[in-house]
Design a protein around this motif. Structure first.
Motif, PDB file in Angstrom:
ATOM      1  N   MET A   1      14.980  -7.588  12.284  1.00 27.42           N
ATOM      2  CA  MET A   1      15.819  -7.883  11.130  1.00 27.42           C
ATOM      3  C   MET A   1      14.974  -8.336   9.940  1.00 27.42           C
ATOM      4  N   ILE A   2      15.359  -7.880   8.798  1.00 27.16           N
ATOM      5  CA  ILE A   2      14.617  -8.265   7.588  1.00 27.16           C
ATOM      6  C   ILE A   2      15.533  -9.058   6.674  1.00 27.16           C
ATOM      7  N   GLN A   3      15.009 -10.138   6.179  1.00 23.42           N
ATOM      8  CA  GLN A   3      15.818 -10.960   5.306  1.00 23.42           C
ATOM      9  C   GLN A   3      14.993 -11.403   4.105  1.00 23.42           C
ATOM     10  N   LEU A   4      15.528 -11.156   2.925  1.00 24.21           N
ATOM     11  CA  LEU A   4      14.872 -11.647   1.713  1.00 24.21           C
ATOM     12  C   LEU A   4      15.784 -12.688   1.097  1.00 24.21           C
ATOM     13  N   LYS A   5      15.161 -13.757   0.605  1.00 17.89           N
ATOM     14  CA  LYS A   5      15.962 -14.798  -0.031  1.00 17.89           C
ATOM     15  C   LYS A   5      15.354 -15.168  -1.369  1.00 17.89           C
ATOM     16  N   GLY A   6      16.133 -15.063  -2.397  1.00 22.16           N
ATOM     17  CA  GLY A   6      15.729 -15.555  -3.719  1.00 22.16           C
ATOM     18  C   GLY A   6      14.385 -15.061  -4.215  1.00 22.16           C
ATOM     19  N   ILE A   7      14.105 -13.774  -4.012  1.00 17.18           N
ATOM     20  CA  ILE A   7      12.813 -13.234  -4.447  1.00 17.18           C
ATOM     21  C   ILE A   7      12.784 -13.131  -5.977  1.00 17.18           C
ATOM     22  N   THR A   8      11.761 -13.719  -6.564  1.00 16.47           N
ATOM     23  CA  THR A   8      11.593 -13.603  -8.014  1.00 16.47           C
ATOM     24  C   THR A   8      10.229 -13.017  -8.307  1.00 16.47           C
ATOM     25  N   LYS A   9      10.128 -12.375  -9.463  1.00 15.14           N
ATOM     26  CA  LYS A   9       8.839 -11.810  -9.868  1.00 15.14           C
ATOM     27  C   LYS A   9       8.830 -11.625 -11.375  1.00 15.14           C
ATOM     28  N   SER A  10       7.760 -12.075 -11.989  1.00 16.92           N
ATOM     29  CA  SER A  10       7.631 -11.880 -13.433  1.00 16.92           C
ATOM     30  C   SER A  10       6.323 -11.183 -13.736  1.00 16.92           C
ATOM     31  N   PHE A  11       6.348 -10.280 -14.678  1.00 14.60           N
ATOM     32  CA  PHE A  11       5.111  -9.752 -15.238  1.00 14.60           C
ATOM     33  C   PHE A  11       4.953 -10.374 -16.611  1.00 14.60           C
ATOM     34  N   GLY A  21      18.434 -11.441  -2.990  1.00 13.54           N
ATOM     35  CA  GLY A  21      18.673 -11.711  -1.581  1.00 13.54           C
ATOM     36  C   GLY A  21      19.115 -10.424  -0.903  1.00 13.54           C
ATOM     37  N   LEU A  22      18.704 -10.267   0.346  1.00 11.63           N
ATOM     38  CA  LEU A  22      18.944  -8.969   0.981  1.00 11.63           C
ATOM     39  C   LEU A  22      18.773  -9.121   2.485  1.00 11.63           C
ATOM     40  N   THR A  23      19.693  -8.540   3.248  1.00 11.98           N
ATOM     41  CA  THR A  23      19.532  -8.551   4.704  1.00 11.98           C
ATOM     42  C   THR A  23      19.624  -7.132   5.234  1.00 11.98           C
ATOM     43  N   ILE A  58      10.485 -14.355   2.557  1.00 12.16           N
ATOM     44  CA  ILE A  58      10.564 -13.052   3.213  1.00 12.16           C
ATOM     45  C   ILE A  58      10.527 -13.283   4.712  1.00 12.16           C
ATOM     46  N   ARG A  59      11.471 -12.657   5.411  1.00 13.54           N
ATOM     47  CA  ARG A  59      11.450 -12.770   6.872  1.00 13.54           C
ATOM     48  C   ARG A  59      11.516 -11.387   7.467  1.00 13.54           C
ATOM     49  N   ILE A  60      10.549 -11.064   8.274  1.00 15.61           N
ATOM     50  CA  ILE A  60      10.592  -9.797   9.004  1.00 15.61           C
ATOM     51  C   ILE A  60      10.387 -10.115  10.470  1.00 15.61           C
ATOM     52  N   GLY A  61      11.427  -9.877  11.268  1.00 17.02           N
ATOM     53  CA  GLY A  61      11.351 -10.213  12.682  1.00 17.02           C
ATOM     54  C   GLY A  61      11.044 -11.690  12.845  1.00 17.02           C
ATOM     55  N   ASP A  62       9.954 -11.972  13.587  1.00 14.91           N
ATOM     56  CA  ASP A  62       9.621 -13.362  13.847  1.00 14.91           C
ATOM     57  C   ASP A  62       8.656 -13.931  12.816  1.00 14.91           C
ATOM     58  N   CYS A  63       8.416 -13.177  11.765  1.00 10.43           N
ATOM     59  CA  CYS A  63       7.452 -13.637  10.771  1.00 10.43           C
ATOM     60  C   CYS A  63       8.185 -14.099   9.525  1.00 10.43           C
ATOM     61  N   ARG A  64       8.003 -15.367   9.196  1.00 11.04           N
ATOM     62  CA  ARG A  64       8.697 -15.921   8.042  1.00 11.04           C
ATOM     63  C   ARG A  64       7.666 -16.415   7.039  1.00 11.04           C
ATOM     64  N   VAL A  65       7.788 -15.943   5.801  1.00 11.35           N
ATOM     65  CA  VAL A  65       6.775 -16.287   4.807  1.00 11.35           C
ATOM     66  C   VAL A  65       7.430 -16.885   3.569  1.00 11.35           C
ATOM     67  N   ILE A 190      15.081   4.149  13.229  1.00 16.54           N
ATOM     68  CA  ILE A 190      14.003   3.357  12.635  1.00 16.54           C
ATOM     69  C   ILE A 190      14.538   2.679  11.383  1.00 16.54           C
ATOM     70  N   THR A 191      14.260   1.406  11.246  1.00 15.71           N
ATOM     71  CA  THR A 191      14.732   0.665  10.082  1.00 15.71           C
ATOM     72  C   THR A 191      13.998   1.147   8.836  1.00 15.71           C
ATOM     73  N   MET A 192      14.768   1.434   7.780  1.00 18.70           N
ATOM     74  CA  MET A 192      14.126   1.927   6.578  1.00 18.70           C
ATOM     75  C   MET A 192      14.765   1.324   5.332  1.00 18.70           C
ATOM     76  N   ILE A 193      13.938   1.087   4.341  1.00 19.46           N
ATOM     77  CA  ILE A 193      14.440   0.734   3.018  1.00 19.46           C
ATOM     78  C   ILE A 193      13.928   1.806   2.071  1.00 19.46           C
TER      79      ILE A 193
END
Lengths: 250, 263
Positions: A1-11, A21-23, A58-65, A190-193
């Motif tokens: 499972m992939i989970q994104l929370k409050g991702i921000t990015k500025s150039f 946010g996205l699951t 960012i969370r992908i499977g058991d990896c949370r960053v 296969i999980t794809m985005i």
């Protein structure tokens, strides 16, 4: 499972992502739509840290960053769990099709060479390039290069494959063969985005559609809902230009 | 007294010059190795924008590119012992050739640095991204993906550099090193056949450089094999098409061919 929370990015001073946010469930095919400059590609590139997000999680499977405090190791872990198919293919130019697919297996995952070769040959056959194993990228057509790119991504056996406008750089004639391959692997669970401008394909292959504009998710839902009865005005406006009564198909 | 020209002397001198070819080549080889090492070391901080070191590297490069090699030879030969004397080390017994190799090495390093920088920057950014996306570390991405491609790009520049270096070693005679030019000098004082000696010298240098050029061209073709567009089948098709065209071209009306091209 992939989970994104409050991702921000500025150039610089321009904020491209304003807290996304996205699951994505396992085996799901998510298509991200939106006009140019809406931040779709940037979002995708944030997931494997080709762009460094300003904040969020960012969370992908058991990896949370935590994006504010991501270490080099965190980033490598994210990249090990993802694979990417690029708009410009980005095959390693000095390696043959087979070597391109093998590279990640041998160098990163330390799979023994013989085993890696066997698996790579199998994957290249799957994308219909069994006869082009020893061809260099410069000797392949765009469509063939992109299919090698897909095989390279599949070889890593990632939790999710990120497709960054995989057909945007292709001749219209060659788009079909690439989409066919993506469809085929989508069926295998296969999980794809996928970020794409191919509306017909999106409608057909997606389990879940996300419409983005100006750095925010405007609307999301099942493809039928989004394509036939979008709720938001912005979505309607966008889709009107692309789908004249479903004529657009590959 | 200058002697009348005698072509026989040219052939007479060539083997004598060749006996010192080893010295010339060892200066070239030594300084090339040193140059490659120094050049890489100087290029890295600039490629990765390391704060202080990139300034140092820039200074080094502009000094060695901006002053004549002859002056650099003198500066190092006379200056280095002086400098080390201050530090309490005595290197007055060091053979001259060490200074020569050091100078040429540093001189070549400046060009090598710029060569590496240009070549690495020329590798498409997407290649690095793809390497990262596959899961490689920065080091792996550099050694396995960027560097091999950069070498292929750099090789034509490298050929230039090597040939220039080979010819520039001729200045080592000014410090009394008995390499080929030094040998030619002593032959002229011995026999007074100036023109013959320098003609022979030119021939030997040319032969050496020509061989290097050919070898490097072959290496270049090999390293760039991945950029060769045409498959065998297409090549055959093209030569066949050319043949066809030749067959019909005489029938084109005069002056009409150009028009046909533009249409």
């Amino acid at each position: 499972m992939i989970q994104l929370k409050g991702i921000t990015k500025s150039f610089g001073r321009q904020q491209v992502l304003k807290g996304i946010g996205l699951t994505v469930e396992k085996g799901e095919v998510v298509v991200i739509l939106g006009p140019s400059g809406s931040g779709k590609t940037t979002l995708l590139r944030c997931i494997n840290y080709l762009e460094k997000p300003g904040g969020g999680e960012i969370r992908i499977g058991d990896c949370r960053v935590d994006c504010r405090a991501a270490s080099k190791k965190d980033i490598r872990e994210l990249r090990k769990r993802t694979a990417m198919v690029f708009q410009q293919y980005n095959l390693f130019r000095h390696k043959t099709a087979l070597e391109n697919v093998m590279e990640g297996l041998v160098v990163v995952q330390k799979v023994p060479k013989e085993e890696a070769r066997a698996r790579s040959v199998q994957l290249l056959e799957k994308v219909g390039l069994g006869a082009k194993l020893d061809a260099y990228p410069s000797q392949l057509s765009g469509g063939q290069q992109q299919r090698v790119g897909i095989a390279r991504a599949l070889a890593l056996n990632p939790e999710v494959i990120l497709f960054d406008e995989p057909t945007s750089a292709l001749d219209p004639e060659l788009v079909g063969e690439v989409l066919a391959v993506i469809r085929k692997i989508a069926k295998e669970g296969i999980t794809m985005i996928i970020v794409t401008h191919e509306m017909g394909f999106a409608q057909d292959v997606a389990n879940h559609v996300i419409f983005m504009d100006e750095g925010v998710v405007v609307e999301e839902g099942r493809p039928n809902e989004i394509f036939t009865s979008p709720k938001e005005e912005r979505t309607k406006q966008f889709l009107k230009r692309f789908t004249p009564e479903g004529v657009y198909s590959i | 007294m200058e002697q009348p020209f005698d072509i026989g002397y040219v052939f007479h001198f060539i083997p004598k010059l060749l006996s010192t070819l080893g010295t010339t080549l060892s200066i070239v080889a030594g300084s090339l190795l040193l140059g490659l090492a120094v050049g890489l070391l100087a290029a890295l901080p600039r490629l990765y924008r390391v704060p202080v070191l990139q300034r140092v590297s820039r200074l080094y490069v502009s000094f060695f590119r901006g002053t004549p090699i002859l002056i650099q030879l003198f500066l190092l030969y006379f200056g280095l012992p002086e400098l080390l004397k201050q530090a309490g080390a005595d290197i007055s017994k060091t053979p001259v050739i060490v200074f020569v190799i050091l100078t040429y090495g540093l001189h070549a390093g400046a060009s090598v640095c710029e060569m590496i920088r240009a070549a690495v920057t020329a590798v498409d950014r997407g290649q690095v991204e793809a390497a990262y996306a596959v899961g490689m570390t920065g080091y792996r991405a550099f050694t396995r993906i960027v560097f091999p491609q950069a070498i292929a790009i750099a090789l034509p520049v490298f050929s230039n550099l090597l040939l220039a270096l080979t010819k520039e070693t001729s200045l080592a005679f000014t410090l009394g090193v008995m390499e080929m030019t030094g040998k030619a000098q002593s032959l002229t004082t011995l026999t007074q056949h100036f023109l013959e000696a320098y003609l022979a010298l030119a021939l030997v240098y040319f032969a050496v450089c020509f061989t290097m050029e050919k070898l490097l061209l072959r290496a270049e073709r090999r390293l760039l094999k991945h950029e060769r567009q045409e498959s065998e089948a297409r090549k055959r098709f093209r030569s066949w098409k050319k043949l066809q065209w030749r067959r019909y071209s005489p029938e084109f009306p005069p002056g009409g061919r150009r028009q046909g091209y533009e249409a």
